[in-house]
Scaffold this motif. Structure first.
Motif, PDB file in Angstrom:
ATOM      1  N   ASP A 140      11.677  -2.941  -2.060  1.00  0.00           N
ATOM      2  CA  ASP A 140      12.070  -1.666  -2.667  1.00  0.00           C
ATOM      3  C   ASP A 140      10.854  -0.990  -3.302  1.00  0.00           C
ATOM      4  OD1 ASP A 140      13.118   0.408  -4.084  1.00  0.00           O
ATOM      5  OD2 ASP A 140      14.760  -0.731  -4.990  1.00  0.00           O
ATOM      6  N   LEU A 141      10.401   0.103  -2.697  1.00  0.00           N
ATOM      7  CA  LEU A 141       9.174   0.770  -3.168  1.00  0.00           C
ATOM      8  C   LEU A 141       9.371   1.512  -4.479  1.00  0.00           C
ATOM      9  CD1 LEU A 141       7.824   2.276   0.189  1.00  0.00           C
ATOM     10  CD2 LEU A 141       6.943   0.301  -1.057  1.00  0.00           C
ATOM     11  N   LYS A 142      10.633   1.706  -4.873  1.00  0.00           N
ATOM     12  CA  LYS A 142      10.875   2.483  -6.099  1.00  0.00           C
ATOM     13  C   LYS A 142      11.425   1.632  -7.234  1.00  0.00           C
ATOM     14  CE  LYS A 142      11.020   7.062  -4.300  1.00  0.00           C
ATOM     15  NZ  LYS A 142      11.761   8.184  -3.803  1.00  0.00           N
ATOM     16  N   ALA A 143      11.627   0.341  -6.995  1.00  0.00           N
ATOM     17  CA  ALA A 143      12.224  -0.521  -8.032  1.00  0.00           C
ATOM     18  C   ALA A 143      11.318  -0.536  -9.257  1.00  0.00           C
ATOM     19  CB  ALA A 143      12.390  -1.932  -7.492  1.00  0.00           C
ATOM     20  N   GLU A 144      11.941  -0.411 -10.440  1.00  0.00           N
ATOM     21  CA  GLU A 144      11.170  -0.440 -11.683  1.00  0.00           C
ATOM     22  C   GLU A 144      11.733  -1.496 -12.623  1.00  0.00           C
ATOM     23  OE1 GLU A 144       9.623   3.335 -13.561  1.00  0.00           O
ATOM     24  OE2 GLU A 144      11.118   4.169 -12.200  1.00  0.00           O
ATOM     25  N   PHE A 145      10.833  -2.076 -13.384  1.00  0.00           N
ATOM     26  CA  PHE A 145      11.192  -3.124 -14.340  1.00  0.00           C
ATOM     27  C   PHE A 145      11.115  -2.499 -15.733  1.00  0.00           C
ATOM     28  CE2 PHE A 145       9.617  -6.883 -16.863  1.00  0.00           C
ATOM     29  CZ  PHE A 145      10.764  -7.645 -16.757  1.00  0.00           C
ATOM     30  N   PHE A 146      12.277  -2.358 -16.390  1.00  0.00           N
ATOM     31  CA  PHE A 146      12.341  -1.620 -17.657  1.00  0.00           C
ATOM     32  C   PHE A 146      12.361  -2.552 -18.875  1.00  0.00           C
ATOM     33  CE2 PHE A 146      14.625   1.258 -14.623  1.00  0.00           C
ATOM     34  CZ  PHE A 146      13.749   2.325 -14.684  1.00  0.00           C
ATOM     35  N   SER A 160       8.401 -14.441 -17.178  1.00  0.00           N
ATOM     36  CA  SER A 160       9.191 -15.096 -16.127  1.00  0.00           C
ATOM     37  C   SER A 160      10.200 -14.118 -15.528  1.00  0.00           C
ATOM     38  CB  SER A 160       9.911 -16.325 -16.680  1.00  0.00           C
ATOM     39  OG  SER A 160      10.754 -15.916 -17.730  1.00  0.00           O
ATOM     40  N   LEU A 161      10.697 -13.227 -16.363  1.00  0.00           N
ATOM     41  CA  LEU A 161      11.672 -12.240 -15.893  1.00  0.00           C
ATOM     42  C   LEU A 161      11.052 -11.311 -14.846  1.00  0.00           C
ATOM     43  CD1 LEU A 161      14.597 -11.707 -16.718  1.00  0.00           C
ATOM     44  CD2 LEU A 161      13.768  -9.890 -18.198  1.00  0.00           C
ATOM     45  N   PHE A 162       9.806 -10.929 -15.091  1.00  0.00           N
ATOM     46  CA  PHE A 162       9.133 -10.024 -14.159  1.00  0.00           C
ATOM     47  C   PHE A 162       8.887 -10.713 -12.810  1.00  0.00           C
ATOM     48  CE2 PHE A 162       5.217  -7.666 -12.681  1.00  0.00           C
ATOM     49  CZ  PHE A 162       5.892  -6.504 -12.334  1.00  0.00           C
ATOM     50  N   LYS A 163       8.565 -12.006 -12.868  1.00  0.00           N
ATOM     51  CA  LYS A 163       8.376 -12.759 -11.608  1.00  0.00           C
ATOM     52  C   LYS A 163       9.658 -12.727 -10.779  1.00  0.00           C
ATOM     53  CE  LYS A 163       4.718 -16.078 -12.673  1.00  0.00           C
ATOM     54  NZ  LYS A 163       4.626 -16.821 -13.926  1.00  0.00           N
ATOM     55  N   ASN A 164      10.800 -12.963 -11.437  1.00  0.00           N
ATOM     56  CA  ASN A 164      12.092 -12.919 -10.724  1.00  0.00           C
ATOM     57  C   ASN A 164      12.351 -11.533 -10.144  1.00  0.00           C
ATOM     58  OD1 ASN A 164      12.347 -15.460 -11.711  1.00  0.00           O
ATOM     59  ND2 ASN A 164      13.910 -14.968 -13.231  1.00  0.00           N
ATOM     60  N   PHE A 165      12.045 -10.529 -10.958  1.00  0.00           N
ATOM     61  CA  PHE A 165      12.253  -9.139 -10.528  1.00  0.00           C
ATOM     62  C   PHE A 165      11.436  -8.843  -9.258  1.00  0.00           C
ATOM     63  CE2 PHE A 165      10.133  -5.008 -10.462  1.00  0.00           C
ATOM     64  CZ  PHE A 165      11.207  -4.139 -10.337  1.00  0.00           C
ATOM     65  N   LEU A 166      10.170  -9.267  -9.243  1.00  0.00           N
ATOM     66  CA  LEU A 166       9.309  -9.012  -8.082  1.00  0.00           C
ATOM     67  C   LEU A 166       9.870  -9.678  -6.829  1.00  0.00           C
ATOM     68  CD1 LEU A 166       5.759  -9.449  -9.685  1.00  0.00           C
ATOM     69  CD2 LEU A 166       6.711  -7.333  -8.747  1.00  0.00           C
ATOM     70  N   GLU A 167      10.369 -10.885  -7.019  1.00  0.00           N
ATOM     71  CA  GLU A 167      10.934 -11.649  -5.908  1.00  0.00           C
ATOM     72  C   GLU A 167      12.162 -10.930  -5.350  1.00  0.00           C
ATOM     73  OE1 GLU A 167      10.571 -14.065  -3.174  1.00  0.00           O
ATOM     74  OE2 GLU A 167       9.073 -14.305  -4.744  1.00  0.00           O
ATOM     75  N   GLU A 168      13.021 -10.452  -6.262  1.00  0.00           N
ATOM     76  CA  GLU A 168      14.285  -9.831  -5.838  1.00  0.00           C
ATOM     77  C   GLU A 168      14.097  -8.452  -5.222  1.00  0.00           C
ATOM     78  OE1 GLU A 168      16.723  -9.905  -9.336  1.00  0.00           O
ATOM     79  OE2 GLU A 168      16.723 -12.104  -9.350  1.00  0.00           O
ATOM     80  N   PRO A 215       0.811  -1.230   0.000  1.00  0.00           N
ATOM     81  CA  PRO A 215       0.000   0.000   0.000  1.00  0.00           C
ATOM     82  C   PRO A 215       0.843   1.278   0.000  1.00  0.00           C
ATOM     83  CG  PRO A 215      -0.145  -1.154   2.121  1.00  0.00           C
ATOM     84  CD  PRO A 215       0.565  -2.072   1.177  1.00  0.00           C
ATOM     85  N   GLU A 216       2.123   1.150   0.375  1.00  0.00           N
ATOM     86  CA  GLU A 216       2.969   2.353   0.425  1.00  0.00           C
ATOM     87  C   GLU A 216       3.562   2.719  -0.938  1.00  0.00           C
ATOM     88  OE1 GLU A 216       5.929   2.129   3.548  1.00  0.00           O
ATOM     89  OE2 GLU A 216       4.441   1.150   4.840  1.00  0.00           O
ATOM     90  N   ARG A 217       3.451   1.814  -1.877  1.00  0.00           N
ATOM     91  CA  ARG A 217       4.051   2.095  -3.184  1.00  0.00           C
ATOM     92  C   ARG A 217       3.217   3.112  -3.959  1.00  0.00           C
ATOM     93  NH1 ARG A 217       7.955  -0.577  -6.612  1.00  0.00           N
ATOM     94  NH2 ARG A 217       7.758   0.373  -8.651  1.00  0.00           N
ATOM     95  N   THR A 218       3.898   4.137  -4.532  1.00  0.00           N
ATOM     96  CA  THR A 218       3.158   5.145  -5.313  1.00  0.00           C
ATOM     97  C   THR A 218       3.620   5.165  -6.766  1.00  0.00           C
ATOM     98  OG1 THR A 218       4.819   6.782  -4.678  1.00  0.00           O
ATOM     99  CG2 THR A 218       2.810   6.713  -3.355  1.00  0.00           C
ATOM    100  N   LYS A 219       4.745   4.541  -7.043  1.00  0.00           N
ATOM    101  CA  LYS A 219       5.341   4.607  -8.381  1.00  0.00           C
ATOM    102  C   LYS A 219       4.902   3.406  -9.213  1.00  0.00           C
ATOM    103  CE  LYS A 219      10.029   5.679 -10.057  1.00  0.00           C
ATOM    104  NZ  LYS A 219       9.715   6.946 -10.659  1.00  0.00           N
ATOM    105  N   PRO A 220       4.525   3.624 -10.502  1.00  0.00           N
ATOM    106  CA  PRO A 220       4.216   2.469 -11.355  1.00  0.00           C
ATOM    107  C   PRO A 220       5.432   1.539 -11.464  1.00  0.00           C
ATOM    108  CG  PRO A 220       3.566   4.528 -12.417  1.00  0.00           C
ATOM    109  CD  PRO A 220       4.367   4.896 -11.212  1.00  0.00           C
ATOM    110  N   TRP A 221       5.216   0.328 -11.959  1.00  0.00           N
ATOM    111  CA  TRP A 221       6.266  -0.699 -11.947  1.00  0.00           C
ATOM    112  C   TRP A 221       7.244  -0.607 -13.132  1.00  0.00           C
ATOM    113  CZ3 TRP A 221       7.285  -3.799  -7.922  1.00  0.00           C
ATOM    114  CH2 TRP A 221       6.294  -3.951  -6.938  1.00  0.00           C
TER     115      TRP A 221
END
Length: 302
Positions: free
Chosen positions: A241-247, A229-237, A94-100
Motif C-alpha cells: 500500500d503506497l499510501k498507508a500511514e502510521f499515525f 515493534s508496532l511500526f515493524k508490524n505495520f510495515l509488514e501488513e 521507489p513509487e512511494r511519494t507520501k511520508p510514512w
C-alpha cells in the motif's frame, strides 16, 4: 518535580498537498512569523528547553536559516529527518511519494530525545495556555514513568470551512484518562452538520462536542518502546500500500492496551486554529492579528 526542562518535538516533514505548498514555512504576520514561531515562543515562555524539528532533507537549509538564529542562546535545537526511505530496505518502494505518517515521525526522534517531551504539528496554532498546562504536567512526571498525556480540544473548534480534516476522536473515562483514540481521516462540515467517514467509508454524523486530539501529546522517553515493534508490524501488513500511514494514535492505542501506561487528558480553553487549505490562511491571519492587538503577543516575536 523533574528539574529537566521538557523538549518540544515539532512535526514538520509533511508535504502540504491540500495546502499547495510548504505551510510549515508560510508567514502569517507583517513581520513574517510562521505558525511554528508562535508555538516556539509560547513553549519557551512555558518552560520548554529544547526543540527538535522533524523535517525532510530537501528543506533542511530553509529551516536552519529560519530557526537557528532565533533560538541561539535561548534553547537547544536539533533536526531529525523523516524520509520516505527511512525504513528497512525491504519495505522501500521507489513509487512511494507520501511520508510514512506521524507515528513514523515520532520514532525518528528516538535518538535525540532523552527527556520528557511534547509533540505537536508544525501547522497548528495551539494557544499559550495549552503549552503552559503541558509543560507543567511534563515537569512533574518521572522520566522513567509510563504516565503520558494529551491536550484535548472540542471538535467544533477545530474544523475547516474549506474541506475535510483528520482528527483523533477520543474516548475518556470518568477519571479523565484516555481509553481509546480513533483516527478519523475525513471530517467535514456539510451545511451546519459535522460528518465523518466511518470504517466503511460512509458519511455519518459526529457531535461537535466530541473531544479530539490535535496531535499535541506529552510523553516520557518510554513511549518509544511501544512504537518500534508496532511500526515493524505495520510495515509488514501494509507492504503493497503506497499510501498507508502510521499515525501517533496507533501508538497511543497500543500504549492503552498494554495496561502499563496511561494517558491523562489535559484540557485547555485555548482556541485552536490551523491551516489545512490555502483559504484557511486568511482566518488564521485575522486570529493572530487579534492576539497581537490584545497584547497576548508582541508584534515582533524575536
Amino acid at each position: 518535580m523533574s528539574n529537566i526542562k521538557p523538549t518540544l518535538v515539532i512535526l514538520a516533514a509533511g508535504i502540504g498537498s491540500r495546502y499547495g505548498g510548504l505551510k510549515q514555512l508560510d508567514t502569517f504576520t507583517l513581520e513574517g512569523a510562521t505558525i511554528i514561531d508562535f508555538s516556539i515562543y509560547d513553549a519557551l515562555q512555558a518552560g520548554f528547553g529544547k526543540f527538535v524539528f522533524i523535517i525532510r532533507k530537501s528543506f533542511e537549509q530553509e529551516f536552519k536559516e529560519l530557526f537557528n538564529k532565533k533560538l541561539e542562546g535561548k534553547a537547544e535545537i536539533d533536526y531529525v529527518f523523516q524520509e520516505i526511505d527511512s525504513v528497512p530496505k525491504k519495505y522501500q518502494n521507489p513509487e512511494r511519494t507520501k511520508p510514512w505518517g506521524t507515528g513514523h515521525a515520532l520514532l525518528m526522534a528516538k535518538d535525540v530525545v532523552k527527556e520528557n517531551f511534547a509533540i505537536i504539528n508544525a501547522d497548528d496554532f495551539y494557544g499559550k495556555k495549552a503549552f503552559e498546562i503541558m509543560a507543567n504536567y511534563l515537569m512533574q512526571i518521572d522520566i522513567n514513568s509510563y504516565n503520558f498525556s494529551m491536550m484535548a480540544y472540542y471538535l467544533k473548534n477545530t474544523v475547516s470551512d474549506h474541506g475535510y480534516v483528520s482528527r483523533g476522536e477520543c474516548q475518556i473515562n470518568e477519571e479523565g484518562y484516555l481509553t481509546n483514540v480513533t483516527e478519523r481521516t475525513h471530517i467535514e462540515k456539510v451545511n451546519i452538520h459535522l460528518v465523518c467517514k466511518d470504517n466503511n467509508g460512509d458519511l455519518v454524523d459526529i457531535d461537535g462536542d466530541t473531544i479530539v486530539s490535535m496531535n499535541f501529546w506529552g510523553f516520557t522517553p518510554k513511549c518509544f518502546e511501544f512504537g518500534t515493534s508496532l511500526f515493524k508490524n505495520f510495515l509488514e501488513e501494509s507492504k503493497g500500500d503506497l499510501k498507508a500511514e502510521f499515525f501517533i494514535p496507533s501508538v497511543v492505542n497500543e500504549i492503552l492496551k498494554s495496561g502499563i501506561a496511561s494517558v491523562k487528558v489535559l484540557k485547555s480553553n485555548a482556541k485552536w486554529f490551523g491551516v489545512t487549505y490555502k483559504q484557511d490562511k486568511e482566518i488564521v491571519q485575522k486570529e493572530i492579528e487579534k492576539l497581537i492587538s490584545n497584547n497576548t503577543y508582541p508584534s515582533k516575536l524575536w
